[in-house]
Motif scaffolding. Sequence first.
Motif, mmCIF file in Angstrom:
data_model
loop_
_atom_site.group_PDB
_atom_site.id
_atom_site.type_symbol
_atom_site.label_atom_id
_atom_site.label_comp_id
_atom_site.label_asym_id
_atom_site.label_seq_id
_atom_site.Cartn_x
_atom_site.Cartn_y
_atom_site.Cartn_z
ATOM 1 N N TYR B 34 51.706 58.009 31.926
ATOM 2 C CA TYR B 34 53.185 58.185 31.584
ATOM 3 C C TYR B 34 53.401 58.005 30.035
ATOM 4 C CZ TYR B 34 52.853 56.951 36.414
ATOM 5 O OH TYR B 34 52.298 56.829 38.047
ATOM 6 N N TYR B 36 57.107 57.249 27.962
ATOM 7 C CA TYR B 36 58.507 56.958 28.171
ATOM 8 C C TYR B 36 59.075 56.637 26.551
ATOM 9 C CZ TYR B 36 57.590 54.999 32.888
ATOM 10 O OH TYR B 36 57.337 54.973 34.167
ATOM 11 N N GLN B 38 62.477 54.603 24.647
ATOM 12 C CA GLN B 38 63.269 53.678 24.997
ATOM 13 C C GLN B 38 64.108 53.882 23.698
ATOM 14 O OE1 GLN B 38 61.794 49.611 24.840
ATOM 15 N NE2 GLN B 38 63.280 48.924 26.377
ATOM 16 N N ARG B 42 68.123 49.844 25.258
ATOM 17 C CA ARG B 42 68.334 50.570 26.259
ATOM 18 C C ARG B 42 67.384 50.323 27.218
ATOM 19 N NH1 ARG B 42 72.305 54.401 25.622
ATOM 20 N NH2 ARG B 42 72.235 54.457 27.620
ATOM 21 N N GLY B 43 67.318 51.081 28.592
ATOM 22 C CA GLY B 43 66.230 51.043 29.328
ATOM 23 C C GLY B 43 65.269 52.256 29.030
ATOM 24 N N LEU B 44 64.375 52.357 29.947
ATOM 25 C CA LEU B 44 63.213 53.464 29.574
ATOM 26 C C LEU B 44 63.551 54.575 30.249
ATOM 27 C CD1 LEU B 44 61.969 50.607 29.307
ATOM 28 C CD2 LEU B 44 59.613 51.886 30.129
ATOM 29 N N PHE B 88 61.777 54.323 20.453
ATOM 30 C CA PHE B 88 60.540 53.438 20.780
ATOM 31 C C PHE B 88 59.802 54.223 22.047
ATOM 32 C CE2 PHE B 88 57.586 50.182 20.308
ATOM 33 C CZ PHE B 88 57.604 49.328 21.405
ATOM 34 N N LEU B 90 56.699 54.524 24.553
ATOM 35 C CA LEU B 90 55.781 53.657 25.484
ATOM 36 C C LEU B 90 54.801 54.576 26.049
ATOM 37 C CD1 LEU B 90 58.160 50.907 26.045
ATOM 38 C CD2 LEU B 90 55.990 50.551 24.795
ATOM 39 N N THR B 94 48.883 53.819 35.591
ATOM 40 C CA THR B 94 48.616 53.133 36.863
ATOM 41 C C THR B 94 47.373 53.422 37.370
ATOM 42 O OG1 THR B 94 49.534 54.876 38.157
ATOM 43 C CG2 THR B 94 51.147 53.135 37.569
ATOM 44 N N THR B 99 51.866 49.168 40.149
ATOM 45 C CA THR B 99 52.135 48.545 38.873
ATOM 46 C C THR B 99 51.787 49.389 37.738
ATOM 47 O OG1 THR B 99 51.780 46.642 40.033
ATOM 48 C CG2 THR B 99 51.415 46.385 37.587
ATOM 49 N N GLN B 100 52.810 49.201 36.739
ATOM 50 C CA GLN B 100 52.433 49.985 35.551
ATOM 51 C C GLN B 100 51.943 49.162 34.291
ATOM 52 O OE1 GLN B 100 55.176 53.170 34.500
ATOM 53 N NE2 GLN B 100 55.020 54.224 36.494
ATOM 54 N N PHE B 102 51.572 49.039 30.332
ATOM 55 C CA PHE B 102 51.987 49.313 29.147
ATOM 56 C C PHE B 102 51.379 49.127 27.996
ATOM 57 C CE2 PHE B 102 56.130 51.225 30.209
ATOM 58 C CZ PHE B 102 56.243 50.505 31.506
ATOM 59 N N GLY B 103 51.243 50.273 27.013
ATOM 60 C CA GLY B 103 50.626 49.883 25.463
ATOM 61 C C GLY B 103 51.961 49.270 24.739
ATOM 62 N N PRO B 104 51.469 48.986 23.541
ATOM 63 C CA PRO B 104 52.223 48.113 22.695
ATOM 64 C C PRO B 104 53.239 48.966 22.153
ATOM 65 C CG PRO B 104 50.245 48.904 21.363
ATOM 66 C CD PRO B 104 50.049 49.438 23.047
ATOM 67 N N ARG B 107 56.818 52.743 17.209
ATOM 68 C CA ARG B 107 58.404 53.085 16.758
ATOM 69 C C ARG B 107 58.290 54.307 15.994
ATOM 70 N NH1 ARG B 107 62.109 50.126 17.762
ATOM 71 N NH2 ARG B 107 61.088 48.502 18.870
#
Lengths: 114, 111
Positions: B34, B36, B38, B42-44, B88, B90, B94, B99-100, B102-104, B107
């Motif tokens: 995935y 994303y 951000q 805010r949210g993803l 940002f 991301l 999965t 459950t996902q 995430f990478g670091p 930016r």
Amino acid sequence: SQQGEEDPQALSIQEGENATMNCSYKTSINNLQWYRQNSGRGLVHLILIRSNEREKHSGRLRVTLDTSKKSSSLLITASRAADTASYFCATDAASNFGNEKLTFGTGTRLTIIP
Amino acid sequence: SQTIHQWPATLVQPVGSPLSLECTVEGTSNPNLYWYRQAAGRGLQLLFYSVGIGQISSEVPQNLSASRPQDRQFILSSKKLLLSDSGFYLCAYTQGWKTQYFGPGTRLLVL
């Protein structure tokens, strides 16, 4: 539109107090998850609760799910300064079967005051 | 153990320049992947997801694209960046349960 929305948007409490965050969603779900994000970092999975479960515990975390109200709450007991982070709920919509997508809420920014 | 890498960590690019962000996963096979975005505070927003090599689903129409040339490699690209592409980014995967992980994050600042 956003599937999950957290409430409140921001929360500041004293260290040692309990923190409660809420999440509301719109459609039927398979499960709901809570994630934590430290500033400038990736998200970390905290806990998953399935649609047929009502409450789940993990350490100092307690999650409840009320599918009739389409809402969930995350309780962090005996908060610590290290709990300062943003917390997101994420829903796996029942209509997403086979797609494995999550829809994330807008997050609650939690600040623990030492 | 399973790990997920993203690079670069930060990127400053001029408007109109191309973009390539890379994500790789170790320790697992045939993951769902995935991308994303951000925005600050805010949210993803899910941009793309992939269930296999060469299989990309786009969630939001935009000037970004994604590719999965190998099982554990996911690339986010743009031919010409816009100011609104700042954010940002991301990557997540999965494996089995939903459950996902995430990478670091990367930016990106477009000037």
